[in-house]
Design a protein around this motif. Structure first.
Motif, short mmCIF file in Angstrom:
data_model
loop_
_atom_site.label_atom_id
_atom_site.label_comp_id
_atom_site.label_asym_id
_atom_site.label_seq_id
_atom_site.Cartn_x
_atom_site.Cartn_y
_atom_site.Cartn_z
N SER A 29 -46.82 32.97 -28.62
CA SER A 29 -46.93 33.14 -30.08
C SER A 29 -45.70 33.43 -30.81
N ALA A 30 -45.59 33.09 -32.03
CA ALA A 30 -44.31 33.51 -32.76
C ALA A 30 -43.96 34.99 -32.85
N GLY A 31 -42.71 35.28 -32.67
CA GLY A 31 -42.34 36.41 -32.54
C GLY A 31 -42.62 37.12 -31.14
N GLY A 188 -36.55 39.12 -34.13
CA GLY A 188 -37.66 38.16 -34.30
C GLY A 188 -37.53 37.05 -34.03
N VAL A 189 -36.58 36.98 -32.74
CA VAL A 189 -36.48 35.51 -32.12
C VAL A 189 -37.83 35.51 -31.15
N THR A 190 -38.34 34.32 -30.92
CA THR A 190 -39.44 34.19 -29.97
C THR A 190 -38.72 33.57 -28.87
N ILE A 191 -39.17 34.27 -27.66
CA ILE A 191 -38.51 34.22 -26.52
C ILE A 191 -39.30 33.84 -25.54
N LEU A 192 -39.23 32.77 -24.40
CA LEU A 192 -40.00 32.61 -23.24
C LEU A 192 -38.57 32.65 -22.32
N LEU A 193 -38.90 33.82 -21.43
CA LEU A 193 -37.71 34.20 -20.41
C LEU A 193 -38.37 34.10 -18.87
N VAL A 194 -37.66 32.98 -18.36
CA VAL A 194 -37.86 33.14 -16.80
C VAL A 194 -37.00 33.98 -16.16
N GLU A 195 -37.44 34.57 -15.02
CA GLU A 195 -36.59 35.47 -14.24
C GLU A 195 -36.96 36.07 -13.01
N GLN A 196 -35.95 36.09 -11.93
CA GLN A 196 -36.53 36.93 -10.79
C GLN A 196 -36.32 38.30 -10.70
N ASN A 197 -35.39 38.72 -11.83
CA ASN A 197 -35.08 40.26 -12.06
C ASN A 197 -36.25 40.95 -12.77
#
Ligand code: ATP
Ligand code: MG
Lengths: 239, 292
Positions: A29-31, A188-197
């Motif tokens: 979702s936004a935000g 306020g940036v919308t983020i989809l973060l992919v991580e192994q950490n």
């Protein structure tokens, strides 16, 4: 509840006989800052590439801003604000730092102009300003990752996809990357973060998904997942 | 006379350089060789023939070649490269473009025959000379050199200082990263083909003006030499193609001067073999030299 800005629904991606994504679903979702954690080969990079349409999907759907991404090219999605910092950073090593920033800004200009945009960026990434004329490829890995993140927000994206920004960095640089992401989140940036950490990713995420062999096997708030180390160990193979 | 031969060499070399730039631009961006490029160059000469047959003034051949050969570049991209995007499709694209080039030769030969066709130049264009430092130089040679240098300078500015150029350099390094930034990769590839092909077309016009004829086999003789010059200068290296072209032009002219005659033609091939053995990155590479 409002429609999520990014919705991945039963996504299927295959490399020949290898089914890398098997009905993967998630929403952003936004935000929000959403993390997807998973072990090596879980399908994290495949997921982001399929969302950005640099990889074709064989089933399911991605909806960005309420409309399907089917039939739209990766560059069109990027210009519409669905922006990805790919695994390996995706900086243009033979261009200077300044040219990398200019390139990104010229593609998605905002009203304020390039000067104002770069001032904003340098306030957050002072070290880049000292290296404007350096070839981007000759910087250290951590500096390159900073350039990649700076380039991504030189004009604000609608959704920022980030693929393993901590990969191959020293512990100090890893913390720096996460504090930059945290700052993005707070502005306020919308983020989809992919991580192994896993720990650091969950610590900055509002919500998180656990990806295993191409499907989502667990979902919850970052804190909930962090407080269940047994479950994480089971799905990720380690803490 | 030595000085005159060196000037001849530079003039010849500047045309080599223009054609080599096209090979190297396309290679830099797609990592693939365009084997129809020599024939695009060849067609430039016949555009000059056609324009002159229609009674157009000499200069008209330049914009015509620019448009026609540029458009041909789009066609080459569409037919021989668009479908073959993956890195392991290099051979497919090479063969397809080679076939397209052979079709072009055949079409030209059907129209003009297989013998060279002479280009009617006004007498004053052929004979006018100008004295530079005590040497009488044909004005047409100077004009060719001037246009070639202008185009090379223009290309350099385009690639290093414009948005199109930045996009070209970004795609040359990583099409994936470029697309994720928002660059329309296929459009950049088309632009690259148009620029490369237009330069070749203009070089073709100038060669026809310099020699006084157009020949359908020029892609195999002159054109393929430009391919060698690309290798000598470093695959994908713009500066290398320019310097390499002029170097080979001068060496060939000197070979003639010192009585090697037609043997001078093999100089470029021997040079290419040696450079590839000793400096596979190209004569002017420093190891980290930037490409396209
Ligand atoms: N180009 C490809 N061809 C064939 N199989 C691939 C390809 N890319 C990835 N795979 C396979 O798809 C699966 C998912 O890969 P992916 O790169 O998405 O994993 P990942 O979660 O990003 O891993 P990592 O943490 O190592 O980056 C793996 O089994 C991988 O071997
Ligand atoms: Mg990955």
């Amino acid at each position: 509840m409002p429609e999520p800005i990014l919705a991945v629904d039963m996504l299927e991606v295959a490399y020949g006989p290898i089914r890398a994504l098997r009905g993967c679903s998630l929403t952003v979702s936004a935000g929000e800052t959403v993390a997807v954690v998973g072990a090596n080969g879980a399908g994290k990079t495949t997921l982001l590439r399929a969302i950005s349409n640099v990889l074709p999907h064989t089933g399911g759907e991605v909806r960005f801003d309420g409309t399907t991404t089917r039939g739209r090219r990766a560059d069109q999605l990027a210009l519409a604000g669905l922006l990805q910092v790919p695994e390996g950073r995706g900086i243009i090593g033979r261009l200077s730092v300044a040219e990398n920033l200019q390139l990104a800004w010229a593609l998605r200009p905002d009203e304020g102009g390039f000067e104002a945009a770069s001032r904003r960026v340098f306030a957050r990434f002072p070290r880049l300003q000292e290296r404007l004329s350096q070839r981007a490829g000759s910087m250290s890995g951590g500096e390159q990752q900073m350039l990649a993140l700076a380039r991504a927000i030189i004009s604000p994206p609608r959704v920022l996809l980030v693929d393993e920004p901590s990969l191959g960095l020293s512990p100090v640089m890893v913390s720096e990357v996460f504090s930059v992401l945290k700052a993005f989140r707070e502005s306020g940036v919308t983020i989809l973060l992919v991580e192994q950490n896993v720990r650091q990713a969950l610590a900055i995420a509002d919500r998180a998904y656990v990806l295993r062999q191409g499907t989502i096997v667990a979902e919850g708030s970052g804190q909930t997942l962090l407080s269940d180390p047994a479950m994480l160990r089971y799905y990720l193979g380690s803490g | 006379m030595l000085a005159e031969q060196i000037i001849n060499g530079i003039v010849l070399g500047s045309m080599y350089a223009l054609v080599a730039l096209g090979y190297t631009l396309v290679f830099g961006v797609l990592d693939k060789l365009n084997f129809a490029h020599g024939e695009t160059f060849m067609l430039g000469g016949f555009v000059a023939i056609a324009a002159s047959a229609l009674g157009a003034p000499l200069w008209v051949a330049f914009p015509c070649a620019l448009l026609i050969c540029g458009a041909l570049g789009l066609l080459v991209e569409l037919l021989s490269f668009r479908k073959f995007r993956s890195a392991d499709a290099q051979v497919t694209a090479a063969l397809s473009s080679l076939a397209l080039g052979l079709v072009l030769i055949d079409l030209v030969q059907k129209t003009y025959g297989s013998e060279p066709v002479s280009l009617e130049l006004p007498l004053e264009v052929r004979t006018a000379t100008i004295a530079v430092g005590g040497i009488e130089i044909a004005q047409i040679k100077l004009a060719i050199l001037g246009i070639a240098l202008l185009l090379m300078g223009g290309l350099q500015v385009l690639v290093t200082h414009t948005r199109v150029g930045r996009n070209i350099r970004a795609v040359a390094e990583s099409p994936l990263a470029a697309a994720l930034l928002g660059i329309h990769v296929r459009l950049v590839m088309q632009q690259t083909f148009v620029i490369a092909s237009a330069l070749a077309g203009i070089a073709g016009v100038m060669l026809a003006m310099r020699t006084g004829y157009a020949a359908s086999d020029i892609g195999f003789t002159f054109g393929i030499k430009a391919l060698a010059i690309m290798a000598i200068g470093g695959m994908g290296d713009l500066r290398g193609a320019m310097l390499g072209g002029i170097l080979v032009g001068i060496v060939e002219a000197l070979a003639v001067q010192f009585g090697l005659g037609k043997l001078g033609e093999i100089v470029v091939w021997i040079l290419m073999i040696i450079v590839l053995l000793v400096r596979p990155g190209g004569l002017f590479s420093t190891g980290t030299e930037q490409r396209a």
